[in-house]
Scaffold this motif. Structure first.
Motif, PDB file in Angstrom:
ATOM      1  N   ALA A 130       0.990  -1.332   0.001  1.00 61.47           N
ATOM      2  CA  ALA A 130      -0.047  -0.007   0.043  1.00 61.47           C
ATOM      3  C   ALA A 130       0.812   1.239   0.153  1.00 61.47           C
ATOM      4  CB  ALA A 130      -0.776   0.033   1.081  1.00 61.47           C
ATOM      5  N   ASP A 131       0.514   2.343  -0.403  1.00 59.27           N
ATOM      6  CA  ASP A 131       1.182   3.585  -0.519  1.00 59.27           C
ATOM      7  C   ASP A 131       1.907   4.016   0.884  1.00 59.27           C
ATOM      8  OD1 ASP A 131       1.975   6.346  -0.585  1.00 59.27           O
ATOM      9  OD2 ASP A 131      -0.145   7.300  -0.708  1.00 59.27           O
ATOM     10  N   ASN A 171       3.713   6.288   1.634  1.00 61.96           N
ATOM     11  CA  ASN A 171       3.788   7.553   2.042  1.00 61.96           C
ATOM     12  C   ASN A 171       2.616   8.177   2.925  1.00 61.96           C
ATOM     13  OD1 ASN A 171       6.447   7.979   0.728  1.00 61.96           O
ATOM     14  ND2 ASN A 171       5.343   8.246  -1.255  1.00 61.96           N
ATOM     15  N   ARG A 172       1.694   7.339   2.997  1.00 65.46           N
ATOM     16  CA  ARG A 172       0.378   7.598   3.782  1.00 65.46           C
ATOM     17  C   ARG A 172       0.521   7.174   5.219  1.00 65.46           C
ATOM     18  NH1 ARG A 172      -5.800   6.134   2.348  1.00 65.46           N
ATOM     19  NH2 ARG A 172      -6.408   6.834   4.408  1.00 65.46           N
TER      20      ARG A 172
END
Ligand SMILES: [Cu+2]
Length: 479
Positions: A59-60, A62-63
């Motif tokens: 999953a992303d 940076n989130r």
């Protein structure tokens, strides 16, 4: 050469070809099945120049997380029944582990620490279509987490519904002994309240039936005429039936997906496959009497006080093939890019050198089974046929599939999306899914002793490889 000698040699060859190496890649096991679509058999499991590792399918990064959970796995003596104890496992000191709740759209981050489980642990997010690196399958998407080590799982809670989590290292042993818990993803907007929202996780510990870890009825303090959304999770190895005496109830969701146009039913039982979930809307009678919801033969949930008389299990099932109102599928199931057969049988042979009567997939015995191979974007139809003499709750990781037909009879009810489907002996189910989540995904029976005995294969996307091995230094053993 005598017939007996020839037989011994043939049998020896058969036996030796069944022996599994100490370590091997799941990506290269079995044989490629392209399901009538394009692909290059020669690159089986070796990727291509543009190969993607499962470890990079995350999953992303940076989130930042919206829900953060820390879980510690430990060995423990679990008290079951009247003072009996079994060797088991806990997460943060309890089994089931803490219920994880998120709201749809949340980034969920769970850090799992292994305090003292010698064979290592993982967590699989059953029914959540996570990125492949977060799937928690030892030897395929990660190494088992050794004593003193941690692993952090990150995924978007992208579909509201009822799910659960459990170990996928030696799952046949670790799940039954308690490495599991509930996961609920709530809808985004505050929906008009229809009463309480209650989780009922059903699990047998050492043969003792429990609801949310207790060998007792779960009492819900509901007012007369109040409705409750009961999230039933079957974490056992066998089918669970739920029923409500006389009173009408509604099956509002199955395997984390709301049903369309569900209407009240009575005098019927609801089938929940091993690993599966059903959300039931039940209403306490207006006259103030209490209502018993049966979850299997032993315990259940009681709305209101007291201990209403148990009622026998109804003979008839709610038939999800014709329940609720039809709606169009989100992809064209009539023009699939690939069609696979998943034919489950049983015969005598050798499994890793052990003689016995073992499960077969398309005639072959593990690891001589198909590797269902797809490309991202494919519409895939799978025809599951069972003539093995037993029921199998079939579980495909990373995807939800739409039931198209059973025994040649087309589905006419609500779209019936499943991740855990009971296929009884003599049945044939046609299901369809969109290949929209690249990776290497287990596609196995969730009666975990059956998986342990070879009822396992995989769905693999072309161009995806894994650096992990079954066996190896971490002794990865997903089943
Ligand atoms: Cu099975």
């Amino acid at each position: 050469m005598g017939i007996a000698a020839a037989l011994v040699i043939a049998l020896g060859g058969w036996w030796s070809s069944s022996i599994l190496p100490d370590s091997y890649s799941a990506a290269t096991m079995g044989y490629v099945d392209l399901g009538g679509g394009p692909g290059d058999i020669a690159t089986h499991g070796h990727g291509s120049l543009a190969a993607v590792s499962v470890a990079d399918l995350v999953a992303d990064p940076n989130r930042s997380p919206d829900v953060t959970v820390d879980l510690t796995a430990r060995r423990a003596r679990l008290t079951v029944g009247a003072g009996r104890e079994i060797d088991g496992y806990t997460l943060n000191g309890t089994s089931p582990g803490p219920e994880i709740r998120a709201v749809v759209g949340d980034m969920v981050q769970v850090t799992l620490h292994n305090e003292d489980v010698s064979r290592g642990v993982t967590l699989h997010w059953h029914g959540v279509d996570v990125p492949n690196a977060e799937d928690g399958v030892a030897g395929i998407t990660q190494d088992a987490i050794g004593i003193g080590d941690t692993f952090t799982y990150r995924f978007i809670a992208d579909a509201p519904g009822t799910y659960w989590y459990h170990s996928h290292q030696m799952s046949d042993e670790q799940v039954v002994r308690g490495l599991l818990g509930a996961l609920v993803i709530e809808p985004a907007a505050a929906q008009p309240s229809r009463g309480a929202d209650v989780t009922a996780l059903v699990h047998h510990y050492g043969g003792v039936a429990t609801v949310n870890g207790a060998e007792a009825e779960l009492h819900v303090d509901a007012a007369p005429s109040e409705s409750v959304r009961l999230r039933v999770i079957n974490t056992d190895n066998v089918t669970l039936f739920a029923w409500v005496p006389e009173a009408a109830f509604t099956v509002v969701a199955v395997d984390g997906t709301d049903l369309n146009g569900a209407t009240p039913v009575s005098g019927r039982k609801v089938r929940i496959a091993a690993g599966g979930r059903a959300d039931l809307e039940v209403t306490r009678p207006a006259d103030g009497s209490s209502l018993r919801v049966h979850l299997g033969g032993a315990h259940g949930v009681i709305l209101g006080p007291g201990d209403p008389e148990p009622t026998p299990v109804p003979a008839e099932e709610v038939d999800l093939l014709a329940y609720g109102v039809a709606a169009p599928a989100p992809f064209d199931v009539d023009e699939p890019d690939r069609s696979f057969d998943y034919v489950i049988g049983r015969r005598w042979g050798f499994l890793d050198g052990r003689p016995g009567v073992w499960w077969t997939i398309n005639g072959g015995m593990y690891p001589h089974v198909p590797m269902f191979t797809v490309e991202e974007g494919d519409v895939v139809v799978m025809n599951i046929v069972n003539h093995s003499g037993a029921v199998h709750p079939m579980h495909l990781h990373g995807h939800h599939a739409l039931v198209l037909s059973r025994n040649g009879v087309a589905a006419t009810g609500s779209p019936w999306w499943i991740d855990s489907l009971d296929v009884e002996n003599g049945q044939e189910y046609e299901i369809a899914f969109l290949a929209d989540n690249p990776g290497i995904w287990m596609d196995h029976c969730h009666n975990l002793p059956h998986a342990h005995a070879g009822l396992v294969t995989h769905l693999m996307y072309t161009g995806v490889t894994t650096p992990y091995v079954i066996g190896g230094d971490m002794r990865n053993e997903p089943e």
